[in-house]
Design an enzyme around this catalytic site. Structure first.
Site, PDB file in Angstrom:
ATOM      1  N   ASP A 167       0.965  -1.075  -0.184  1.00  0.00           N
ATOM      2  CA  ASP A 167      -0.182   0.357   0.004  1.00  0.00           C
ATOM      3  C   ASP A 167       0.567   1.294   0.025  1.00  0.00           C
ATOM      4  O   ASP A 167       0.701   1.916   0.746  1.00  0.00           O
ATOM      5  CB  ASP A 167      -0.846  -0.310   1.555  1.00  0.00           C
ATOM      6  CG  ASP A 167      -1.745   0.780   1.087  1.00  0.00           C
ATOM      7  OD1 ASP A 167      -2.903   1.674  -0.246  1.00  0.00           O
ATOM      8  OD2 ASP A 167      -2.944   1.579   1.864  1.00  0.00           O
TER       9      ASP A 167
ATOM     10  N   ASN B 230       0.988   6.738   3.678  1.00  0.00           N
ATOM     11  CA  ASN B 230       2.144   5.734   4.450  1.00  0.00           C
ATOM     12  C   ASN B 230       3.527   5.918   3.850  1.00  0.00           C
ATOM     13  O   ASN B 230       4.271   4.899   3.839  1.00  0.00           O
ATOM     14  CB  ASN B 230       2.179   3.807   3.078  1.00  0.00           C
ATOM     15  CG  ASN B 230       0.813   3.890   3.832  1.00  0.00           C
ATOM     16  OD1 ASN B 230      -0.244   4.383   5.279  1.00  0.00           O
ATOM     17  ND2 ASN B 230      -0.021   2.960   3.364  1.00  0.00           N
TER      18      ASN B 230
ATOM     19  N   ASP C 131       3.934   1.683   7.543  1.00  0.00           N
ATOM     20  CA  ASP C 131       2.801   1.145   7.785  1.00  0.00           C
ATOM     21  C   ASP C 131       2.310  -0.095   6.641  1.00  0.00           C
ATOM     22  O   ASP C 131       2.692  -0.685   5.445  1.00  0.00           O
ATOM     23  CB  ASP C 131       1.455   1.813   6.598  1.00  0.00           C
ATOM     24  CG  ASP C 131      -0.071   0.343   6.973  1.00  0.00           C
ATOM     25  OD1 ASP C 131       0.274   0.347   8.222  1.00  0.00           O
ATOM     26  OD2 ASP C 131      -1.012   1.171   6.394  1.00  0.00           O
TER      27      ASP C 131
END
Length: 195
Positions: A90, A95, A108
């Site tokens: 992701d 992030n 993350d």
């Protein structure tokens, strides 16, 4: 805090690998602490700065040298993950932290594997439900760099041309993260990202 994975499971092996991984562009996992109720605390470094989504919300876009630093920093971080057989899953503005000194850092490290990715940067195969792969990380990084571009049509066109193979729907055509990162100087001379 996550559900405690079973001993020897793929998730535990991933956590162990992340704990050993050292790269300036990846938040460091410091400890894994079992909690009551089948939960596990994953302790990471605290990054002094702001996430890229906040930076873009305040500024709208990055300068060409800042985009080059983003491509180089996150691309080399992804290459380090991929070298260890890991993926992020992701890569998105939320992030990527920008440190107070202007360097991008991936955060993350666990969430994206279990999700489809973030709309706008997720690879087409991720949105269709496929597992995260190095190629899907590369697509997401290229989409993120495009998201950071300003309104200048010439600059957007040049960046789109530079990243065209990374944004292909066919994952087999996409370059490796290291090869994509090596293109950063073509965007501009990498410079610290201003908060």
């Amino acid at each position: 805090v996550i559900d405690l994975p079973e001993r020897g499971s793929r998730a535990m092996r991933r956590l162990a690998a992340l704990r050993e991984l050292r790269h300036r562009g990846i938040v460091r996992v410091r400890a894994l602490l079992p909690l009551g109720g089948g939960r596990l605390a994953v302790v990471t470094d605290l990054i002094d700065g702001a996430d890229l989504a906040v930076v873009l919300g305040a500024r709208g876009s990055l300068e060409s040298g800042e985009s080059a630093a983003l491509l180089d920093g996150v691309g080399s971080a992804l290459a380090a993950l991929h070298d260890e057989g890991l993926v992020h899953g992701d890569v998105s503005a939320a992030n990527v932290m920008i440190t107070s000194s202007g360097a991008p850092v991936l955060i993350d490290l666990l969430g994206g594997i279990m999700e489809m990715g973030t709309q706008g940067t997720a690879a087409p195969e991720r949105l269709a439900g496929a597992a995260a792969t190095p190629a899907s990380d590369v697509y997401s990084l290229a989409a993120l760099v495009m998201e950071c571009q300003g309104p200048d049509p010439k600059s957007r066109e040049e960046t789109a041309f530079l990243l065209a193979d990374a944004l292909q729907e066919d994952a087999r055509i996409r370059p490796a993260a290291r090869d994509l990162a090596a293109r950063a100087p073509q965007l501009g001379r990498p410079e610290d990202i201003e908060l």
